[in-house]
Design an enzyme around this catalytic site. Structure first.
Site, PDB file in Angstrom:
ATOM      1  N   GLU A   1      40.711  66.116  42.544  1.00  0.00           N
ATOM      2  CA  GLU A   1      41.609  65.071  43.036  1.00  0.00           C
ATOM      3  C   GLU A   1      41.742  65.114  44.551  1.00  0.00           C
ATOM      4  OE1 GLU A   1      44.514  62.042  43.374  1.00  0.00           O
ATOM      5  OE2 GLU A   1      42.927  62.489  41.943  1.00  0.00           O
TER       6      GLU A   1
ATOM      7  N   HIS B   1      38.580  64.041  46.385  1.00  0.00           N
ATOM      8  CA  HIS B   1      38.476  62.579  46.330  1.00  0.00           C
ATOM      9  C   HIS B   1      39.346  61.933  47.406  1.00  0.00           C
ATOM     10  CE1 HIS B   1      39.525  58.549  44.471  1.00  0.00           C
ATOM     11  NE2 HIS B   1      38.249  58.458  44.725  1.00  0.00           N
TER      12      HIS B   1
ATOM     13  N   HIS C   1      43.082  49.904  41.146  1.00  0.00           N
ATOM     14  CA  HIS C   1      42.438  50.878  42.027  1.00  0.00           C
ATOM     15  C   HIS C   1      40.921  50.823  41.858  1.00  0.00           C
ATOM     16  CE1 HIS C   1      42.485  54.115  44.807  1.00  0.00           C
ATOM     17  NE2 HIS C   1      42.150  55.065  43.953  1.00  0.00           N
TER      18      HIS C   1
ATOM     19  N   HIS D   1      36.449  43.808  25.607  1.00  0.00           N
ATOM     20  CA  HIS D   1      35.464  44.314  26.566  1.00  0.00           C
ATOM     21  C   HIS D   1      34.044  44.092  26.046  1.00  0.00           C
ATOM     22  CE1 HIS D   1      33.963  46.514  29.921  1.00  0.00           C
ATOM     23  NE2 HIS D   1      33.559  47.566  29.222  1.00  0.00           N
TER      24      HIS D   1
ATOM     25  N   HIS E   1      28.255  54.856  34.475  1.00  0.00           N
ATOM     26  CA  HIS E   1      28.588  53.464  34.142  1.00  0.00           C
ATOM     27  C   HIS E   1      29.299  52.781  35.316  1.00  0.00           C
ATOM     28  CE1 HIS E   1      28.862  50.203  31.398  1.00  0.00           C
ATOM     29  NE2 HIS E   1      30.167  50.255  31.202  1.00  0.00           N
TER      30      HIS E   1
END
Length: 330
Positions: free
Chosen positions: A76, A79, A141, A250, A307
């Site tokens: 985290e 990032h 986000h 989806h 992905h």
């Protein structure tokens, strides 16, 4: 091409690669359930980095609501460092373009928009933590990160591609714009699926869902965007029927995108854009393959992370062809 133009182009492509790194690493953080591994922001347990061996006990006392998991906390915080570097890179690129705004006013305007967006993206990163993975924030986000990537890619492509001088591409350009909109909506649906932990709500079944073509669903609960603040959304709060509804939408979205982009590929091929058509077909098949693999393989972390990269690659090809067509109309 003069040196200033070449330097700006090279920096733009560096920013694109940097943005892709931030997106992929952010997906890795989210999908490895490390999004709340630092309970505060922008520090991590009150530290600039994250608690080390001799600091863990003190950190647990200071933040008793969440025990330190060092193997997640570093992800985290790294990032966050990467995102900060991307902000500085984007600001620097915008500053250089602004200095040359008389000759590239359009590019300067796009980079100004990217600079504003990336600041808002930082706020979304903060709210992701402080609002405990609230799905609408997590989805925003993701969309914001890919939007920043697209703006930077648009600039790099505009600085790199030569005009083609074609006047018969208006219809193809409209199809491309529609395709970009559809892909953006599908990405948002993917973000909503991930944020609500609905990726495996159909089990490992494909193309059926939980052994049925249309299992029990709850669309009313599935798409409630705002549920209040103060709830910890880690792991999801929806029941199985609502998560199944999200997954089915989806999948239907993927079919719509597939059909439209296949039409774009055929139209591009017929108009002489064979290489672009093949690149778009490859990116599309890769993304579809990764999406199916996520389900049948049980959401393995490398595939799920890839992905996200595949979505960025697909957008890059779409914007590349769009820039060629736009420049041809100038």
């Amino acid at each position: 091409m003069n040196t200033n133009h070449r330097n700006l182009r090279n920096l733009a492509w560096f920013a694109v690669a940097f943005a892709l790194l931030v997106i992929v690493f952010g997906a890795f953080v989210r999908l490895s359930n490390a999004g709340l591994s630092c309970p505060d922001w922008p520090t991590c347990y009150g530290k600039l980095t994250w608690p080390k061996h001799h600091e863990i006990d003190a950190a647990n006392l200071a933040f008793p609501e969440r025990a330190v998991e060092s193997h997640k906390a570093w992800r985290e915080q790294v990032h966050r460092f990467l995102a900060g570097g991307l902000i500085l890179t984007t600001f620097g690129l915008a500053f250089l373009a602004w200095r040359r705004r008389r000759e590239m006013s359009g590019i300067a305007a796009v980079l100004l928009a990217a600079s504003v967006l990336i600041v808002f993206q930082a706020l979304l990163g903060m709210w992701t933590v402080t609002w405990k993975l609230k799905p609408i924030v997590v989805m925003a986000h993701l969309v914001g990160g890919l939007s920043t990537f697209c703006l930077l890619a648009y600039v790099a492509l505009r600085l790199s591609l030569e005009p083609l001088g074609r006047a018969d591409t208006a219809a193809l350009r409209r199809m491309l714009i529609a395709g970009i909109v559809l892909v953006a909506l599908q990405i948002a649906l993917g973000g909503w699926t991930s944020a609500n932990y609905a990726a495996l709500s159909c089990g490992l079944d494909f193309p059926t869902c939980a052994g049925r073509w249309w299992p029990a669903t709850d669309f009313r609960e599935a798409f409630v965007l705002w549920r209040g603040i103060g709830v910890n959304y880690e792991g999801g709060v929806l029941d199985a029927d609502a998560r199944t509804a999200i997954q089915l939408v989806h999948r239907i979205g993927a079919l719509v995108v597939l059909g439209h982009l296949l039409g774009v590929i055929v139209a591009a091929w017929r108009r002489g854009f064979g290489r672009w058509a093949l690149a778009l077909l490859a990116a599309l098949l890769l993304q579809i393959g990764l999406g199916i693999s996520n389900v049948v393989l049980g959401l393995p972390l490398p595939v799920a992370t890839a992905h996200n990269a595949g979505a960025a690659l697909l957008l890059l090809v779409l914007f590349g062809l769009l820039v060629r067509l736009r420049r041809a109309r100038n």
